[in-house]
Write a protein that holds these residues in place. Structure first.
Motif, PDB file in Angstrom:
ATOM      1  N   HIS A  82       0.923  -1.111   0.002  1.00 50.37           N
ATOM      2  CA  HIS A  82       0.022   0.090  -0.198  1.00 50.37           C
ATOM      3  C   HIS A  82       0.908   1.171   0.157  1.00 50.37           C
ATOM      4  O   HIS A  82       1.829   1.427   0.749  1.00 50.37           O
ATOM      5  N   GLU A  83       0.538   2.212  -0.732  1.00 50.43           N
ATOM      6  CA  GLU A  83       1.500   3.320  -1.031  1.00 50.43           C
ATOM      7  C   GLU A  83       0.541   4.610  -0.239  1.00 50.43           C
ATOM      8  O   GLU A  83      -0.359   4.665  -0.163  1.00 50.43           O
ATOM      9  N   ILE A  84       1.691   5.007   0.820  1.00 51.40           N
ATOM     10  CA  ILE A  84       0.939   5.907   1.669  1.00 51.40           C
ATOM     11  C   ILE A  84       0.886   7.206   0.523  1.00 51.40           C
ATOM     12  O   ILE A  84       1.816   7.846  -0.069  1.00 51.40           O
ATOM     13  N   VAL A  87      -1.630  13.703   7.212  1.00 48.08           N
ATOM     14  CA  VAL A  87      -2.369  14.234   8.425  1.00 48.08           C
ATOM     15  C   VAL A  87      -2.657  13.271   9.524  1.00 48.08           C
ATOM     16  O   VAL A  87      -2.606  13.334  10.430  1.00 48.08           O
ATOM     17  N   ARG A  88      -3.443  12.029   8.698  1.00 47.43           N
ATOM     18  CA  ARG A  88      -3.971  11.038   9.758  1.00 47.43           C
ATOM     19  C   ARG A  88      -2.582  10.583  10.771  1.00 47.43           C
ATOM     20  O   ARG A  88      -2.736   9.976  11.720  1.00 47.43           O
ATOM     21  N   LEU A  89      -1.657  10.112   9.719  1.00 52.78           N
ATOM     22  CA  LEU A  89      -0.424   9.801  10.311  1.00 52.78           C
ATOM     23  C   LEU A  89       0.107  10.270  11.612  1.00 52.78           C
ATOM     24  O   LEU A  89       0.258  10.057  12.868  1.00 52.78           O
ATOM     25  N   LEU A  90       0.184  11.735  11.340  1.00 52.57           N
ATOM     26  CA  LEU A  90       0.455  12.585  12.404  1.00 52.57           C
ATOM     27  C   LEU A  90      -0.504  12.614  13.805  1.00 52.57           C
ATOM     28  O   LEU A  90      -0.151  12.700  14.770  1.00 52.57           O
ATOM     29  N   ASP A 110       4.761   2.251  12.986  1.00 55.16           N
ATOM     30  CA  ASP A 110       3.536   1.963  13.655  1.00 55.16           C
ATOM     31  C   ASP A 110       2.342   2.409  13.048  1.00 55.16           C
ATOM     32  O   ASP A 110       1.088   1.852  13.010  1.00 55.16           O
ATOM     33  N   ALA A 111       2.337   3.676  13.003  1.00 58.07           N
ATOM     34  CA  ALA A 111       1.266   4.658  12.813  1.00 58.07           C
ATOM     35  C   ALA A 111       0.645   4.246  11.175  1.00 58.07           C
ATOM     36  O   ALA A 111      -0.366   4.258  10.872  1.00 58.07           O
ATOM     37  N   THR A 112       1.859   3.958  10.209  1.00 63.17           N
ATOM     38  CA  THR A 112       1.252   3.293   9.062  1.00 63.17           C
ATOM     39  C   THR A 112       0.574   2.173   8.851  1.00 63.17           C
ATOM     40  O   THR A 112      -0.497   2.059   8.302  1.00 63.17           O
ATOM     41  N   LEU A 113       1.025   1.252   9.609  1.00 63.60           N
ATOM     42  CA  LEU A 113       0.314  -0.004   9.908  1.00 63.60           C
ATOM     43  C   LEU A 113      -1.167   0.296  10.455  1.00 63.60           C
ATOM     44  O   LEU A 113      -1.907  -0.469   9.890  1.00 63.60           O
ATOM     45  N   VAL A 114      -1.211   1.072  11.399  1.00 58.51           N
ATOM     46  CA  VAL A 114      -2.842   1.218  11.986  1.00 58.51           C
ATOM     47  C   VAL A 114      -3.474   2.007  10.797  1.00 58.51           C
ATOM     48  O   VAL A 114      -4.662   1.661  10.532  1.00 58.51           O
ATOM     49  N   LEU A 115      -2.940   3.042  10.039  1.00 52.12           N
ATOM     50  CA  LEU A 115      -3.385   3.914   8.971  1.00 52.12           C
ATOM     51  C   LEU A 115      -4.097   2.690   7.989  1.00 52.12           C
ATOM     52  O   LEU A 115      -4.995   2.531   7.600  1.00 52.12           O
TER      53      LEU A 115
END
Length: 69
Positions: free
Chosen positions: A5-7, A13-16, A31-36
């Protein structure tokens, strides 16, 4: 099966927000990327040794299903 998955630019904004929400742990960008991605896809299963995923919530609601090895 491996899915990549490409961020997107708008995802930052959601990652922050996630890193701010979990600043007491603290949550890093990986970790934030995996939750997103879990929020976007609905995937709940994760293979990890990181105990923080016991506390992270998907969309502030559901929990991750940790795959035991």
């Amino acid at each position: 099966m491996l899915t990549i998955h490409e961020i997107q630019q708008e995802d930052w904004v959601r990652l922050l927000e996630l890193m701010q929400q979990y600043r007491d742990r603290p949550m890093d960008s990986a970790d934030a990327t995996l939750v997103l991605i879990a929020e976007k896809t609905g995937y709940r299963q994760i293979l990890t040794l990181d105990s923080d995923f016991l506390f992270y919530r998907i969309g502030n609601q559901g929990t991750f299903d940790i795959i035991q090895i």
